[in-house]
Write a protein that holds these residues in place. Structure first.
Motif, short mmCIF file in Angstrom:
data_model
loop_
_atom_site.label_atom_id
_atom_site.label_comp_id
_atom_site.label_asym_id
_atom_site.label_seq_id
_atom_site.Cartn_x
_atom_site.Cartn_y
_atom_site.Cartn_z
N ASN A 1 -0.90 7.51 2.17
CA ASN A 1 -0.45 7.22 0.80
C ASN A 1 0.29 8.39 0.17
OD1 ASN A 1 -1.63 4.73 1.01
ND2 ASN A 1 -3.39 5.19 -0.28
N ILE A 2 -0.21 9.60 0.37
CA ILE A 2 0.45 10.75 -0.26
C ILE A 2 1.56 11.32 0.64
CG2 ILE A 2 -1.62 11.38 -1.60
CD1 ILE A 2 -1.81 13.86 0.34
N ARG A 3 1.80 10.61 1.73
CA ARG A 3 2.86 10.99 2.69
C ARG A 3 2.63 12.37 3.29
NH1 ARG A 3 8.05 8.44 -0.57
NH2 ARG A 3 7.22 6.34 -0.61
N PHE B 1 1.58 10.44 -8.76
CA PHE B 1 1.16 9.59 -7.64
C PHE B 1 0.31 8.43 -8.14
CE2 PHE B 1 -2.20 8.29 -4.78
CZ PHE B 1 -1.51 7.95 -3.64
N ASP C 1 -1.16 4.72 -6.22
CA ASP C 1 -1.16 3.87 -5.04
C ASP C 1 -0.76 2.45 -5.44
OD1 ASP C 1 -1.69 2.52 -2.74
OD2 ASP C 1 -3.74 3.25 -2.48
N GLN D 1 -5.90 6.71 5.45
CA GLN D 1 -5.10 5.87 4.55
C GLN D 1 -4.60 6.69 3.35
OE1 GLN D 1 -4.15 2.40 4.85
NE2 GLN D 1 -2.79 3.28 3.31
N GLU D 2 -5.46 7.52 2.79
CA GLU D 2 -5.05 8.35 1.64
C GLU D 2 -3.97 9.35 2.06
OE1 GLU D 2 -5.70 7.79 -1.34
OE2 GLU D 2 -7.67 6.86 -1.54
N GLN E 1 0.85 -1.20 0.00
CA GLN E 1 0.00 0.00 0.00
C GLN E 1 0.88 1.24 0.00
OE1 GLN E 1 -3.75 0.66 1.67
NE2 GLN E 1 -3.78 -1.24 2.82
N GLY E 2 0.29 2.36 -0.33
CA GLY E 2 1.02 3.62 -0.29
C GLY E 2 1.53 4.02 -1.66
N MET E 3 2.14 5.18 -1.70
CA MET E 3 2.59 5.75 -2.97
C MET E 3 3.69 4.90 -3.61
SD MET E 3 3.86 9.62 -3.68
CE MET E 3 5.35 9.52 -2.72
N LYS F 1 -8.00 -1.27 2.01
CA LYS F 1 -7.91 0.19 1.99
C LYS F 1 -8.61 0.81 3.20
CE LYS F 1 -8.18 2.45 -2.09
NZ LYS F 1 -8.76 3.16 -3.23
#
Lengths: 328, 427
Positions: free
Chosen positions: B239-241, A170, A172, B235-236, A151-153, A244
């Motif tokens: 994700n974008i830190r 970006f 995911d 979570q988002e 998960q994550g960028m 998610k």
């Protein structure tokens, strides 16, 4: 290229990824509709049920523990073991096959040759039943799902695109995995339905129930097979969405996202579900990006339906759906 | 005819009898539906506290408590149905746990002379008791929350946030829109730039909003979310830190349910609260003994000590204390909803009282009056420690910016009073 353009490209890329996730849910609808003419309203709830069952098995949770404790006065909640993810997925799949059998044995067996609307109503009932069963079996609280998906960028893409354009894109990692899984699913399902014996039988049933029965195809077997495959697709969708946001009731609302996808792609086409998902995904994201701000934001939900309705006006059967001609 | 009349009266008395002999409270809970994951711990805490009162103290002032639970599924129509179905049972106070349901019930409850407590949610200007005679929202409301968040950001930035960019990610509903007006006013005062990002129900998909945040890089992100929207947003953000210490949720966006799905990434996320955390309180020993060990816990008894369980517990505690106050004022243990309203209006929560209950320093001290139904607007900031798997307070309870909020409350409640032809009632 100006930054605005890069951002638009990023939005489109992410829209495509979101579209794949919508398509995963829509796929389950298409499979059942193709084989039995049933619009399965409970597909979203099946995803919730599958994901909750997976977490329950992984955590060694005692199913129906609240009910058991309430009746017997015991205090059992866990078996005390943890099941590895792969084994738990296989066990969940077995549960979904059992569910497919039960659905056909106790519901649809009695509804063969009934009007489509009756079958649809039966699936609404099934959705409520499964919602309650899921809560009763595993509890209604939020469950975290970790089957080891990344998960994550995606840092590599970010760095590479930054090096090339001065703008890091970006994406995911989970969306990338979901896209690969969806691709594999679609190819496998298409090949299976085209070239395997069961696949041919499945298409025969889809074309004409009575003709298929007359050449010795077991309607019961085909329906169980299709509901099992739809259960598997629901499990995959449940895993992707559940990873998610955690596994909770909202997973069942994914069906609302699949509806415009189906209207657009067509109810009878597997590639249609994918293309429909991609169009909805990109369309809603681009609309939110360009005009959403002017309309107070949060346009994605209604925009998907507006887009689907526009398609309905010009192509009622959807992009890839079969044109149904009924002669009186 | 006479026989029919006698039968009808007897039947009515039989139906009414349990309500007359007990103090009836309602739990408009949601253990099902899209927000069940949050509704369950709140309902468990609320119910367990009343069970404890019955089992340990024999009720309130010698009167046993009858808790009537009705499932709303966080659905406004169902909430109103629950109210209509249960109000005849002599319910002393309603706590609907939904801003949508609250807005529908404000005129109904007022007309029926039944008080309503909307703790940390609902219509903010209901704080003005002059206009909203039966609605109470102590100890804090959404506008307090907005102000407390901005005050915390001010503290972190040595009192200067002019030119800073702050984004509000909000649930696109009456609830989510509540803080906008306050944040706009505070933006004028402190000179920050406010960006509004709406998320539609249920909030499972928020990619557009977070791509925008990634692009515009606001210095701080505030969140007014509920249910799955919270966990997806966190979570988002991971994700974008986005730096989690700059991401602050309202108290409805700060439970374990919201941070656990994001795992380690959620470490450092902040949220507001108007009550304390954990289970390290003397009251919990009694809960264990009289409720859990006795097999009388609501649900599985596995929610004890969680944020939302504690909130349910706190809501029930405030209801019980108001009932006790009402009993003192009216000199009777068998209070009516109208008497309960008086008790709520005279409620005073002191540190001594909380310590005696077994919840020392569990929430801010406050007192309610005819004019002020909302307490003093104190709240604190907490932060998530992912490794320890727990929240901890990082500030003391501090007060919201009353200079900004009071005029807004006066303005909004005056508009409501004019619209509904309500005269000021406090002398």
């Amino acid at each position: 290229m100006p930054e605005q353009l890069f951002f638009a490209a990023e939005v489109i890329m992410n829209g495509l990824m979101a579209g794949v996730l919508y398509a995963l849910v829509a796929l389950g609808f298409v499979l059942i509709y193709k084989a039995s003419g049933i619009f399965n309203y409970s597909q979203g709830v099946m995803a919730l049920f599958a994901a909750a069952t997976l977490v329950g098995i992984m955590d060694g949770q005692v199913p129906f523990s609240h009910l058991i404790n309430a009746i017997l006065g015991t205090n059992v909640h866990h078996f005390g073991w943890h099941v590895p993810a792969v084994l738990a997925i296989l066990m969940t799949m077995a549960v979904m096959v059992l569910l497919a059998w039960a659905v056909n044995r106790f519901v649809f067996k009695y509804l063969v040759n009934q009007e489509a609307i009756i079958l649809f109503m039966a699936t609404i009932g099934l959705a409520y039943f499964l919602e309650g069963t899921s809560d009763l079996m595993w509890g209604g609280q939020l469950k975290t799902l970790d089957v080891g998906l990344p998960q994550g960028m995606n840092a590599t893409l970010d760095e590479v695109t930054f090096g090339m354009f001065g703008y890091g894109f970006f994406i995911d990692n989970l969306d990338i995995v979901a896209s690969i899984v969806a691709l594999i699913l679609v190819v496998t399902l298409t090949v299976y339905s085209q070239y395997s014996k069961q696949g041919r039988a499945l298409r025969a049933v889809a074309d004409d129930h009575q003709a298929a029965l007359s050449v010795g195809i077991s309607l019961n077997f085909i329906w169980i097979l299709v509901w099992s495959i739809a259960g598997f697709v629901a499990l995959v969708a449940g895993i992707m969405w559940g990873a998610k946001s955690g596994v909770q009731f909202s997973l069942s609302l994914m069906a609302l996202k699949a509806l415009p996808v189906l209207m657009l792609g067509g109810f009878t086409s597997i590639p249609g579900a994918i293309v429909g998902g991609l169009i909805i995904g990109v369309g809603e994201k681009l609309f939110e990006f360009t005009l959403g701000g002017m309309m107070g934001g949060a346009t994605e939900n209604w925009f998907a339906y507006v887009l689907a309705l526009i398609f309905l006006v010009f192509r009622p059967q959807g992009l890839f759906g079969e044109k149904i001609i009924e002669r009186v | 005819m006479k026989l029919k009349l006698i039968t009808a009266v007897t039947a009515a008395m039989m139906v009414a009898a349990p309500a007359m002999a007990e103090l009836t409270f309602s739990a408009l809970s949601y253990r099902t539906g899209p927000y069940a994951a949050n509704g369950i711990p709140f309902a468990d805490g609320y119910q367990d506290y009343f069970t404890l009162m019955n089992e340990r103290d024999g009720g309130i002032g010698g009167e046993r408590i009858n808790l009537v639970e009705c499932e709303t599924a966080y659905n406004t129509e169902k909430g109103v149905e629950c109210y209509e179905a249960t109000k005849g049972q002599g319910v002393l106070v309603y706590q609907p746990l939904s801003t949508g349901i609250t807005y529908q019930l404000i005129p109904k409850a007022t007309a029926d002379n039944i008080p309503m407590h909307t703790m940390g949610y609902g219509r903010t200007s209901a704080k003005n008791g002059n206009t909203f005679s039966h609605i109470f929202n102590y100890p804090a409301n959404y506008w307090d929350g907005a102000s407390i968040a901005i005050k915390h950001i001010l503290d972190v930035n040595n009192g200067d946030i002019s030119g800073k960019k702050i984004a509000l990610v909000y649930h696109n509903s009456a609830y989510g829109k509540e803080p906008i007006r306050t944040l706009e006013e505070l933006a004028k005062k402190h000179g920050y730039e406010l960006t509004l990002l709406a998320v539609d129900h249920p909030g499972q998909e928020q990619k557009s909003q977070w791509l925008q945040i990634r692009r515009e890089r606001p210095d701080y992100v505030l969140m007014w979310g509920w249910g799955v929207m919270n966990s997806v947003a966190i979570q988002e953000a991971v994700n974008i830190r986005y730096p989690m210490e700059n991401f602050i949720g309202i108290w409805w966006s700060g439970s374990e349910n919201d941070v656990l799905p994001a795992g380690e990434g959620a470490n450092g996320y902040k949220a507001l609260t108007f009550h304390n955390l954990g289970s390290d309180y003397p009251l919990y020993a009694d809960l264990q003994q009289y409720v859990k060990d006795a097999g009388k816990a609501a649900g599985a008894g596995d929610q004890m000590g969680t944020v939302l369980y504690n909130r349910g517990l706190y809501a029930a505690m405030l209801a019980v204390e108001a009932a006790k106050t009402a009993q003192e004022i009216h000199g009777t243990a068998q209070i009516t909803p109208a008497m309960m309203r008086d008790g709520m209006e005279a409620l005073e929560i002191t540190e001594e009282k909380m310590a005696a209950i077994g919840l020392p320093n569990f929430g801010p001290t406050f007192s309610v009056s005819c004019e002020n139904h909302g307490g003093d607007g104190f709240g604190a900031v907490k932060q998530w420690d992912a490794a320890a798997g727990e929240w901890s307070l990082i500030t003391d309870f501090f007060q919201s910016d009353q200079d900004v909020l009071n005029p807004l409350i006066a303005e909004d409640s005056a508009a409501y009073a004019a619209e509904n032809n309500i005269a000021a009632r406090c002398e």
